[in-house]
Design a protein around this motif. Structure first.
Motif, PDB file in Angstrom:
ATOM      1  N   ALA A  44       5.715 -10.891   6.877  1.00  0.00           N
ATOM      2  CA  ALA A  44       6.661 -10.004   6.190  1.00  0.00           C
ATOM      3  C   ALA A  44       5.979  -8.667   5.916  1.00  0.00           C
ATOM      4  N   TYR A  45       6.677  -7.581   6.158  1.00  0.00           N
ATOM      5  CA  TYR A  45       6.198  -6.253   5.769  1.00  0.00           C
ATOM      6  C   TYR A  45       7.354  -5.277   5.748  1.00  0.00           C
ATOM      7  N   ALA A  46       7.114  -4.157   5.117  1.00  0.00           N
ATOM      8  CA  ALA A  46       8.082  -3.063   5.064  1.00  0.00           C
ATOM      9  C   ALA A  46       7.478  -1.893   5.844  1.00  0.00           C
ATOM     10  N   GLY A  47       8.002  -0.682   5.625  1.00  0.00           N
ATOM     11  CA  GLY A  47       7.380   0.454   6.285  1.00  0.00           C
ATOM     12  C   GLY A  47       8.205   1.716   6.245  1.00  0.00           C
ATOM     13  N   HIS A  48       7.495   2.849   6.290  1.00  0.00           N
ATOM     14  CA  HIS A  48       8.133   4.146   6.506  1.00  0.00           C
ATOM     15  C   HIS A  48       8.189   4.389   8.008  1.00  0.00           C
ATOM     16  N   GLN A  49       9.385   4.506   8.545  1.00  0.00           N
ATOM     17  CA  GLN A  49       9.571   4.775   9.964  1.00  0.00           C
ATOM     18  C   GLN A  49      10.091   6.195  10.114  1.00  0.00           C
ATOM     19  N   PHE A  50       9.237   7.055  10.682  1.00  0.00           N
ATOM     20  CA  PHE A  50       9.530   8.487  10.792  1.00  0.00           C
ATOM     21  C   PHE A  50       9.906   9.068   9.426  1.00  0.00           C
ATOM     22  N   LEU A  55     -11.283  -0.203  -2.360  1.00  0.00           N
ATOM     23  CA  LEU A  55     -10.532  -0.656  -1.187  1.00  0.00           C
ATOM     24  C   LEU A  55      -9.733   0.487  -0.584  1.00  0.00           C
ATOM     25  N   LEU A  56      -9.051   1.243  -1.428  1.00  0.00           N
ATOM     26  CA  LEU A  56      -8.284   2.388  -0.948  1.00  0.00           C
ATOM     27  C   LEU A  56      -9.199   3.357  -0.206  1.00  0.00           C
ATOM     28  N   ARG A  57     -10.364   3.624  -0.777  1.00  0.00           N
ATOM     29  CA  ARG A  57     -11.314   4.551  -0.150  1.00  0.00           C
ATOM     30  C   ARG A  57     -11.810   4.004   1.194  1.00  0.00           C
ATOM     31  N   ALA A  58     -12.134   2.716   1.246  1.00  0.00           N
ATOM     32  CA  ALA A  58     -12.648   2.124   2.478  1.00  0.00           C
ATOM     33  C   ALA A  58     -11.614   2.191   3.601  1.00  0.00           C
ATOM     34  N   ASN A  82      -0.765  16.567  14.654  1.00  0.00           N
ATOM     35  CA  ASN A  82      -0.260  16.101  13.363  1.00  0.00           C
ATOM     36  C   ASN A  82      -0.842  14.754  12.929  1.00  0.00           C
ATOM     37  N   GLN A  83      -1.570  14.083  13.800  1.00  0.00           N
ATOM     38  CA  GLN A  83      -2.007  12.713  13.498  1.00  0.00           C
ATOM     39  C   GLN A  83      -2.912  12.613  12.262  1.00  0.00           C
ATOM     40  N   PRO A  84      -3.853  13.538  12.041  1.00  0.00           N
ATOM     41  CA  PRO A  84      -4.662  13.441  10.814  1.00  0.00           C
ATOM     42  C   PRO A  84      -3.826  13.559   9.544  1.00  0.00           C
ATOM     43  N   GLY A  85      -2.876  14.497   9.530  1.00  0.00           N
ATOM     44  CA  GLY A  85      -2.027  14.666   8.357  1.00  0.00           C
ATOM     45  C   GLY A  85      -1.159  13.459   8.105  1.00  0.00           C
ATOM     46  N   ILE A  86      -0.665  12.843   9.171  1.00  0.00           N
ATOM     47  CA  ILE A  86       0.143  11.634   9.019  1.00  0.00           C
ATOM     48  C   ILE A  86      -0.728  10.486   8.522  1.00  0.00           C
ATOM     49  N   GLY A  87      -1.960  10.416   8.995  1.00  0.00           N
ATOM     50  CA  GLY A  87      -2.872   9.391   8.497  1.00  0.00           C
ATOM     51  C   GLY A  87      -3.059   9.508   6.994  1.00  0.00           C
ATOM     52  N   GLN A  88      -3.249  10.729   6.518  1.00  0.00           N
ATOM     53  CA  GLN A  88      -3.407  10.958   5.079  1.00  0.00           C
ATOM     54  C   GLN A  88      -2.118  10.607   4.336  1.00  0.00           C
ATOM     55  N   TRP A  89      -0.987  10.963   4.914  1.00  0.00           N
ATOM     56  CA  TRP A  89       0.314  10.643   4.307  1.00  0.00           C
ATOM     57  C   TRP A  89       0.479   9.131   4.178  1.00  0.00           C
ATOM     58  N   ASN A  90       0.099   8.399   5.210  1.00  0.00           N
ATOM     59  CA  ASN A  90       0.191   6.936   5.165  1.00  0.00           C
ATOM     60  C   ASN A  90      -0.730   6.344   4.107  1.00  0.00           C
ATOM     61  N   ILE A  91      -1.918   6.917   3.967  1.00  0.00           N
ATOM     62  CA  ILE A  91      -2.842   6.448   2.936  1.00  0.00           C
ATOM     63  C   ILE A  91      -2.265   6.721   1.539  1.00  0.00           C
ATOM     64  N   ALA A  92      -1.536   7.824   1.404  1.00  0.00           N
ATOM     65  CA  ALA A  92      -0.879   8.110   0.125  1.00  0.00           C
ATOM     66  C   ALA A  92       0.148   7.035  -0.214  1.00  0.00           C
ATOM     67  N   ARG A  93       0.848   6.545   0.805  1.00  0.00           N
ATOM     68  CA  ARG A  93       1.821   5.469   0.575  1.00  0.00           C
ATOM     69  C   ARG A  93       1.105   4.175   0.163  1.00  0.00           C
ATOM     70  N   LEU A  94      -0.055   3.918   0.752  1.00  0.00           N
ATOM     71  CA  LEU A  94      -0.849   2.763   0.339  1.00  0.00           C
ATOM     72  C   LEU A  94      -1.321   2.937  -1.095  1.00  0.00           C
ATOM     73  N   ASN A 119      -5.633  10.256  -6.105  1.00  0.00           N
ATOM     74  CA  ASN A 119      -5.661  11.623  -5.572  1.00  0.00           C
ATOM     75  C   ASN A 119      -7.068  12.023  -5.133  1.00  0.00           C
ATOM     76  N   ALA A 120      -8.054  11.526  -5.844  1.00  0.00           N
ATOM     77  CA  ALA A 120      -9.444  11.810  -5.452  1.00  0.00           C
ATOM     78  C   ALA A 120      -9.731  11.238  -4.070  1.00  0.00           C
ATOM     79  N   VAL A 121      -9.226  10.024  -3.811  1.00  0.00           N
ATOM     80  CA  VAL A 121      -9.426   9.414  -2.496  1.00  0.00           C
ATOM     81  C   VAL A 121      -8.698  10.206  -1.415  1.00  0.00           C
ATOM     82  N   LEU A 122      -7.490  10.668  -1.715  1.00  0.00           N
ATOM     83  CA  LEU A 122      -6.744  11.449  -0.728  1.00  0.00           C
ATOM     84  C   LEU A 122      -7.482  12.732  -0.383  1.00  0.00           C
ATOM     85  N   GLY A 123      -8.109  13.345  -1.382  1.00  0.00           N
ATOM     86  CA  GLY A 123      -8.925  14.521  -1.117  1.00  0.00           C
ATOM     87  C   GLY A 123     -10.134  14.167  -0.263  1.00  0.00           C
TER      88      GLY A 123
END
Length: 486
Positions: free
Chosen positions: A71-77, A219-222, A286-298, A318-322
């Motif tokens: 089971a999982y959810a997700g942001h699709q586009f 964990l978030l940082r790793a 755009n892939q790096p920015g999307i990676g960061q966006w996905n980590i924000a959702r996590l 927010n520190a981890v996102l930076g």
């Protein structure tokens, strides 16, 4: 055959749905990865290919398996879907490989599950062969990725825009836990579920974090750092994932789901291949920015675990996102510094890379061949490098700037050509070659598929027998759109 130890099935029932594959009419083994099977400790009787095909297609469930759909959810586009789950994939079980690492074994295309959302749960031959080719190529290129254990024809048709041959892909992964798995529980306000999952991920993937002052922030940082490194390496080989939804980002830091993915031929920073990415959300740049966006959702999912005080939890997240941004920049420049043959870090390294890529974009130069040709230039032969450009004046000026940089590293000169070739592939799974392999396979001819796999086993070597596979497509051969296959 399989020596299972199924940890995910021991989690609470809300994490998955137990489901068995739906038998197929005429399973036939197309490709089996014997070397990977050996690494996984799988004992295979190759003298009985029919039984092997039946097992790998899902007609026979091996002893010790615990089949389930996760089971999982997700942001699709960018749009959140609270329930996705494995709609055409079934986790067969887990094995502990020869190195002591736990690995998932999963069927893709083995029939419907409770998460199929009116889909047939099947896979077509083309997407199965594409995933086999690209996942094994990524592994050979040194990029963390899921692996291909087998491809099996089902003897049945699937219906997409037209009837196609059916197939099952057997995939191996460090695990199939995704950002979307955390989102599934967070969306339901199930903090206990998020915590159970986080503890499971720490135990399985990041056991060193158990002693951290704040294991969940750690964990978030790793995970953020693993993704930053992965995406930097994608960019280094000109890879465009194509569908970086949160349900396609693994917690382990492996590349997963090779549907509408592609490798750059001519370079353009906003290159998009996916037929459904109309706005360029997942373009190369755009892939790096999307990676960061996905980590924000996590991070949003983990906030209740990071700190009971929401303000403190948000501050830590927010520190981890930076840190993600800083880590990605460090990983990216390290990747491209190596591609240029630079050993030491210096001022202006990033500008030198960007200047070259700007010229490449202006002149539509081939990404792979330009960087590979730098090894020849390091040996004093500029002809191959300059020959990749339609107008050599600016590339020649760039070479002069590059050589000024190299002059500061005289001790590295002798080893530089080999070092450049070691990180810049001679061959990649080019889109038109993948399509050529699929087209032939649709008529029962797997010879080109096999040849392409053989060539991609050693991507950093220039082998005369495969020289035709190293060349970019002609204008009429270009594949500009790729599809996910569902």
């Amino acid at each position: 055959m399989f020596h299972f130890d199924n940890s995910y099935s021991r989690l609470p029932e809300k994490f998955f749905a137990s489901v068995y594959p739906e038998p197929v009419e005429g399973p036939k083994l197309l490709k089996f990865n014997e070397k990977l099977a050996s690494e996984l400790g799988i004992e295979v009787d190759l003298s009985d290919p029919d039984r092997l095909a039946a097992t790998l297609a899902g007609n026979v469930v091996p002893q010790g398996a615990s089949p389930l759909a996760m089971a999982y959810a997700g942001h699709q586009f960018g749009n959140f879907v609270p329930q996705l789950g494995d709609g055409r994939a079934i986790l067969l079980g887990e094995v502990v490989d020869q190195k002591g690492l736990r690995r998932d074994i999963q069927w893709k295309g083995a029939g419907p599950t409770p998460f199929s959302r009116r889909g047939d749960g099947r896979a077509a031959l083309g997407p199965v062969l594409r995933e086999y080719i690209v996942s094994e190529a990524m592994h050979a290129l040194g990029i963390p990725a899921t692996r291909a254990l087998a491809a099996v024809a089902t003897g049945e048709q699937v219906y997409r825009e037209m009837p196609e041959q059916g197939a099952v892909f057997v995939r191996v992964a460090a695990s199939h836990v995704r950002v979307g798995t955390f989102q599934f529980f967070a969306a339901r306000g199930d903090t206990e579920g998020v915590k159970t999952l986080a503890d499971y991920v720490i135990d399985r993937h990041y056991p060193q974090l158990k002693s951290a002052e704040n294991p969940y922030a750690a964990l978030l940082r790793a995970i953020a750092f693993a993704q930053a490194a992965l995406i930097a390496r994608w960019l280094g080989i000109g890879f465009v994932h194509g569908v970086m939804n949160t349900d396609n980002m693994t917690i382990s830091g492996e590349t997963i789901d090779f549907g509408p993915c592609a490798f750059l031929d001519e370079y353009h920073q906003m290159k998009v291949f996916s037929s459904i990415d109309q706005g360029g959300r997942y373009a190369y740049r755009n892939q790096p920015g999307i990676g960061q966006w996905n980590i924000a959702r996590l991070a949003e999912c983990l906030l209740p675990l990071i700190d009971e005080d929401q303000d403190k939890a948000v501050e830590a997240a927010n520190a981890v996102l930076g840190e993600f941004g800083e880590r990605f920049q460090a990983e990216w420049i390290a990747v491209f510094r190596a591609k240029l043959g630079l050993v030491t870090q210096g001022e202006g390294d990033g500008e030198l890379v960007q200047e070259l890529m700007s010229i490449m974009q202006q002149q539509e130069a081939d990404f792979t061949l330009v960087f590979r040709a730098l090894a020849n230039a390091a040996e004093g032969d500029d002809e191959r490098f300059l020959g990749e450009f339609s107008e050599p004046e600016k590339p020649a000026e760039w070479l002069a700037s590059w050589r000024n940089k190299l002059a500061a590293e005289p001790d590295a000169a002798a080893a530089r050509p080999a070092a450049i070739r070691a990180v810049n592939p001679a061959i990649i799974p080019r889109n038109h070659r993948i399509q050529e392999a699929i087209s032939a396979a649709n008529y029962g001819d797997l010879s080109f598929f096999e040849r392409l796999l053989e060539a991609l086993e050693k991507p950093y070597e220039e082998r005369p027998d495969f020289s035709d596979l190293m060349t970019p497509p002609t204008p009429e051969e270009r594949v500009t759109r790729t599809f996910c296959g569902t």
